[in-house]
Design a protein around this motif. Structure first.
Motif, PDB file in Angstrom:
ATOM      1  N   PHE A 148       0.714  -1.048  -0.082  1.00 33.14           N
ATOM      2  CA  PHE A 148      -0.024   0.333  -0.045  1.00 33.14           C
ATOM      3  C   PHE A 148       1.026   1.266   0.225  1.00 33.14           C
ATOM      4  O   PHE A 148       2.226   1.448   0.706  1.00 33.14           O
ATOM      5  CB  PHE A 148      -1.148   0.014   1.024  1.00 33.14           C
ATOM      6  CG  PHE A 148      -1.988  -0.392   1.038  1.00 33.14           C
ATOM      7  CD1 PHE A 148      -3.057  -0.651   0.943  1.00 33.14           C
ATOM      8  CD2 PHE A 148      -1.603  -1.952   1.739  1.00 33.14           C
ATOM      9  CE1 PHE A 148      -4.873  -1.058   0.777  1.00 33.14           C
ATOM     10  CE2 PHE A 148      -3.198  -2.862   1.648  1.00 33.14           C
ATOM     11  CZ  PHE A 148      -4.308  -2.140   1.326  1.00 33.14           C
ATOM     12  N   ASN A 149      -0.085   2.165  -0.601  1.00 34.72           N
ATOM     13  CA  ASN A 149       1.086   4.223  -0.336  1.00 34.72           C
ATOM     14  C   ASN A 149       0.675   4.362   1.068  1.00 34.72           C
ATOM     15  O   ASN A 149      -0.031   3.836   1.950  1.00 34.72           O
ATOM     16  CB  ASN A 149       0.225   4.366  -1.428  1.00 34.72           C
ATOM     17  CG  ASN A 149      -0.692   5.316  -1.317  1.00 34.72           C
ATOM     18  OD1 ASN A 149      -1.509   4.391  -0.625  1.00 34.72           O
ATOM     19  ND2 ASN A 149      -0.927   6.357  -2.170  1.00 34.72           N
ATOM     20  N   ILE A 155      -2.216   1.082  -4.587  1.00 35.55           N
ATOM     21  CA  ILE A 155      -1.697  -1.143  -4.130  1.00 35.55           C
ATOM     22  C   ILE A 155      -0.898  -1.251  -5.182  1.00 35.55           C
ATOM     23  O   ILE A 155      -1.159  -0.740  -6.623  1.00 35.55           O
ATOM     24  CB  ILE A 155      -2.380  -1.931  -3.937  1.00 35.55           C
ATOM     25  CG1 ILE A 155      -3.600  -1.779  -2.797  1.00 35.55           C
ATOM     26  CG2 ILE A 155      -1.178  -3.315  -4.020  1.00 35.55           C
ATOM     27  CD1 ILE A 155      -4.916  -2.488  -2.856  1.00 35.55           C
ATOM     28  N   VAL A 156      -0.144  -1.687  -4.967  1.00 36.51           N
ATOM     29  CA  VAL A 156       1.378  -1.683  -6.079  1.00 36.51           C
ATOM     30  C   VAL A 156       1.340  -3.081  -6.031  1.00 36.51           C
ATOM     31  O   VAL A 156       1.079  -4.114  -4.788  1.00 36.51           O
ATOM     32  CB  VAL A 156       2.849  -1.106  -5.805  1.00 36.51           C
ATOM     33  CG1 VAL A 156       3.702  -1.265  -4.866  1.00 36.51           C
ATOM     34  CG2 VAL A 156       3.423  -1.680  -7.262  1.00 36.51           C
ATOM     35  N   HIS A 191       8.286  -1.953  -3.298  1.00 36.32           N
ATOM     36  CA  HIS A 191       7.907  -1.089  -2.582  1.00 36.32           C
ATOM     37  C   HIS A 191       6.955   0.599  -2.569  1.00 36.32           C
ATOM     38  O   HIS A 191       7.558   0.409  -3.399  1.00 36.32           O
ATOM     39  CB  HIS A 191       9.071  -0.894  -1.299  1.00 36.32           C
ATOM     40  CG  HIS A 191       8.782  -2.251  -0.485  1.00 36.32           C
ATOM     41  ND1 HIS A 191       8.258  -2.926   0.359  1.00 36.32           N
ATOM     42  CD2 HIS A 191      10.079  -2.802  -1.045  1.00 36.32           C
ATOM     43  CE1 HIS A 191       8.951  -4.404   1.371  1.00 36.32           C
ATOM     44  NE2 HIS A 191       9.328  -4.060   0.010  1.00 36.32           N
ATOM     45  N   PHE A 192       6.059   1.054  -2.367  1.00 37.09           N
ATOM     46  CA  PHE A 192       6.329   2.300  -2.371  1.00 37.09           C
ATOM     47  C   PHE A 192       6.544   2.674  -1.268  1.00 37.09           C
ATOM     48  O   PHE A 192       7.556   2.448   0.133  1.00 37.09           O
ATOM     49  CB  PHE A 192       4.520   3.065  -1.942  1.00 37.09           C
ATOM     50  CG  PHE A 192       4.155   2.790  -2.873  1.00 37.09           C
ATOM     51  CD1 PHE A 192       3.825   3.969  -4.160  1.00 37.09           C
ATOM     52  CD2 PHE A 192       2.270   1.906  -3.277  1.00 37.09           C
ATOM     53  CE1 PHE A 192       2.572   3.754  -4.561  1.00 37.09           C
ATOM     54  CE2 PHE A 192       1.581   1.412  -4.040  1.00 37.09           C
ATOM     55  CZ  PHE A 192       2.140   2.861  -4.609  1.00 37.09           C
ATOM     56  N   SER A 193       7.381   4.325  -1.468  1.00 37.64           N
ATOM     57  CA  SER A 193       8.491   5.161  -0.576  1.00 37.64           C
ATOM     58  C   SER A 193       7.896   5.704   0.404  1.00 37.64           C
ATOM     59  O   SER A 193       6.366   5.683   0.658  1.00 37.64           O
ATOM     60  CB  SER A 193       9.231   6.411  -1.147  1.00 37.64           C
ATOM     61  OG  SER A 193       7.975   7.009  -1.840  1.00 37.64           O
ATOM     62  N   PRO A 194       7.879   5.809   1.617  1.00 42.40           N
ATOM     63  CA  PRO A 194       7.164   6.815   2.863  1.00 42.40           C
ATOM     64  C   PRO A 194       6.213   7.956   2.720  1.00 42.40           C
ATOM     65  O   PRO A 194       5.097   7.533   2.988  1.00 42.40           O
ATOM     66  CB  PRO A 194       8.355   7.263   3.528  1.00 42.40           C
ATOM     67  CG  PRO A 194       9.632   6.689   3.467  1.00 42.40           C
ATOM     68  CD  PRO A 194       9.187   6.223   1.983  1.00 42.40           C
ATOM     69  N   ASN A 195       6.694   8.941   1.649  1.00 41.06           N
ATOM     70  CA  ASN A 195       6.119   9.763   1.254  1.00 41.06           C
ATOM     71  C   ASN A 195       5.018   8.756  -0.212  1.00 41.06           C
ATOM     72  O   ASN A 195       4.106   9.638  -0.317  1.00 41.06           O
ATOM     73  CB  ASN A 195       6.548  10.944   0.997  1.00 41.06           C
ATOM     74  CG  ASN A 195       7.127  11.001  -0.404  1.00 41.06           C
ATOM     75  OD1 ASN A 195       7.287   9.811  -1.044  1.00 41.06           O
ATOM     76  ND2 ASN A 195       7.219  11.254  -0.372  1.00 41.06           N
TER      77      ASN A 195
END
Length: 412
Positions: A148-149, A155-156, A191-195
Motif C-alpha cells: 500500500f502507499n 496498491i502496487v 515498495h512505495f516510498s514513505p511519502n
C-alpha cells in the motif's frame, strides 16, 4: 559512509528464513521461515519472545499492523493468518487463494490487508471480518509482491510476468503499469516510498529501479548485487540520519546503496548462503538480514558511528552488547532440518540474466522521500529501465517451472 558491523546472530529457526520485519515501534523483529513458524525477537536483548505456529506449510511473507500489535503471515498452505502478538494467538485465518500465498501487507489504517498469490490474483481483505472484499485478476504469472502507499489509496503489485501495476484501492481499477523493458525481467519485490511518490522495484536481472509514481518514469537504477534466481527483496532505509537502499544478494552479502547517487556504499559479509530478506529498523542504525537453507541464523548489523535518533527508546544505536550467537529454541518449535534432496519445494531452473547497455545520458531531478530531499540523476534511455525479480518452484517445479522462488515454499 555507513560502517555497519555484525552485532549478533539470532538462531532458532530450523529451516531457511524467508523474511524479517521490524515492528513499526521498533521494539521487535519478526521472522518467517520454511519451518512453518513465525518468531518474534526482542530488539534490545536479542531474546526470542515467542514462536507462532499454525501454518501447515512454509511462511513466505509477514507484515506488521501499524500499531505493532498484529502480524499477518502468508503461507504455502494458501492462507493468511492474522496473529495477536500480545497473546501469541491466531485471531483470523483468511482463505480465498487457490495456490501458494507469496506476499501480504496491511494498509496504514490497519483495516485492510492485501495479498498476492501463485494463483495470479491480488486479494483485498477486511481485517475485522476476515472476508475477501475484492479479487483482482492482476497478472498473468504468480504475484511476488504487494504494498500500500502512504495513505492506503493505492496498491502496487509485482509479478513474475515482469510487470508492476498500480491499483486504486477503492475501485480495484488498474491505474498504471510499469514495464522495465522489452525483456520484462521477473519482478522480485516492490515498495512505495514513505511519502508514496516513488516505487522501488527489484527484478531478476540484478537491478533495482526507483520509479516515479506520478509519471511512471524510471529515475534511478542500483547495480552491483547478484540476483537472477530468488525473490530477494529491496528496501528503503530512511531515518533522520540515513538514506539508503538495502538488499540481499545471491553472493551471500547484504548490499547498501546510496539512495542519492546510486553508488555502492557497503557489502556486508558473514552469511554463508543466499541472503533473501533484509529489513531496516525504523529509528536505529540497525539492519536485519536472513538467508537460505545452509544459513538459518538471522544477522543483526549496527552502525555505532552514527548519532542515534531522538526517537530511539533508549538512545542506543543498536545492540552492540550482543557479541555472541544467541541460541533460543522453544520446546514446541518442532523445527525440522531442511533436506535439499527431499520431495519438498526446490528452486526452479535459473533464469538467464537479462543483458543491456544502459545509456549514460541523464537529467537532474530532485527526489523527496519523507521529509528529506535528495539530488538524483534520472536515466533518460529507455534501455535503462530494467528490473530485478526472483522465482520459486513448487512441487518439484512441475506446476510453475519458472515461478518466483523463496526458500520456504511448499514445506510440508
Amino acid at each position: 559512509r555507513p560502517n555497519f558491523r555484525l552485532a549478533c546472530k539470532l538462531e532458532g529457526h530450523g529451516r531457511a528464513v524467508s523474511c524479517v520485519k521490524f515492528s513499526p515501534n521498533g521494539f521487535y523483529l519478526a521472522s518467517g521461515s520454511s519451518d512453518q513458524t513465525i518468531k518474534l525477537w526482542d530488539v534490545d536483548s536479542g531474546a526470542m519472545v515467542t514462536s507462532l505456529q499454525g501454518h501447515r506449510q512454509g511462511v513466505n511473507d509477514i507484515a506488521w499492523s501499524p500499531d505493532s500489535r498484529y502480524l499477518a503471515s502468508a503461507s504455502d498452505d494458501t492462507t493468511i493468518i492474522i496473529w495477536d502478538t500480545s497473546t501469541s494467538r491466531a485471531v483470523k485465518t483468511l482463505a480465498k487463494h487457490t495456490n501458494y500465498v507469496f506476499c501480504v501487507n496491511f494498509n496504514p489504517q490497519a483495516n485492510l490487508i492485501v495479498s498476492g498469490s501463485f494463483d495470479e490474483s491480488v486479494c483485498l481483505w477486511d481485517v475485522k471480518t476476515g472476508t475477501c472484499l475484492k479479487v483482482l485478476p492482476a497478472h498473468s504469472d504468480p504475484i511476488t509482491a504487494v504494498h500500500f502507499n502512504n495513505d492506503g489509496s493505492m496498491i502496487v503489485s509485482g509479478s513474475h510476468d515482469g510487470l508492476c501495476r498500480i491499483w486504486d484501492t477503492a475501485t480495484g481499477q488498474c491505474l498504471k503499469t510499469l514495464i522495465a523493458d522489452a525483456d520484462n525481467p521477473p519482478v522480485a519485490s516492490v515498495h512505495f516510498s514513505p511519502n508514496g511518490k516513488y516505487i522501488l522495484a527489484s527484478t531478476l536481472d540484478g537491478h533495482i529501479r526507483l520509479w516515479e509514481n506520478a509519471t511512471g518514469k524510471c529515475l534511478k537504477i542500483y547495480r552491483g548485487h547478484k540476483n537472477s534466481t530468488y525473490c530477494i527483496n529491496s528496501n528503503f532505509c530512511i531515518t533522520s540520519h540515513q538514506q539508503y537502499i538495502i538488499c540481499g544478494s545471491e553472493d551471500c552479502k547484504v548490499y547498501i546503496y546510496d539512495l542519492q547517487n546510486k553508488g555502492l556504499l557497503a557489502a556486508l559479509e558473514d552469511h554463508t548462503d543466499v541472503v533473501i530478506g533484509t529489513a531496516c529498523h525504523p529509528t536505529r542504525n540497525m539492519i536485519a538480514s536472513c538467508g537460505m537453507d545452509k544459513d538459518n541464523a538471522i544477522r543483526i548489523w549496527v552502525d555505532d558511528t552514527l548519532v542515534p535518533s531522538a526517537h530511539d527508546r533508549d538512545g542506543r544505536p543498536g545492540i552492540p552488547q550482543l557479541e555472541k550467537v544467541h541460541q533460543n529454541f522453544l520446546p514446541d518449535a518442532n523445527s525440522s532440518k531442511i533436506n535439499s534432496n527431499s520431495h519438498q519445494q526446490q528452486p526452479a531452473s535459473k533464469l538467464s540474466q537479462a543483458t543491456s547497455s544502459p545509456s549514460s545520458s541523464s537529467t537532474s531531478h530532485m527526489v523527496t522521500l519523507a521529509s528529506t530531499t535528495f539530488n538524483s540523476t534520472v536515466p533518460t534511455s529507455g534501455n535503462d529501465f530494467h528490473g530485478t525479480g526472483n522465482t520459486t518452484s513448487h512441487n518439484g517445479g512441475n506446476e510453475f517451472p519458472n515461478a518466483p522462488k523463496r526458500p520456504c515454499l511448499n514445506s510440508d
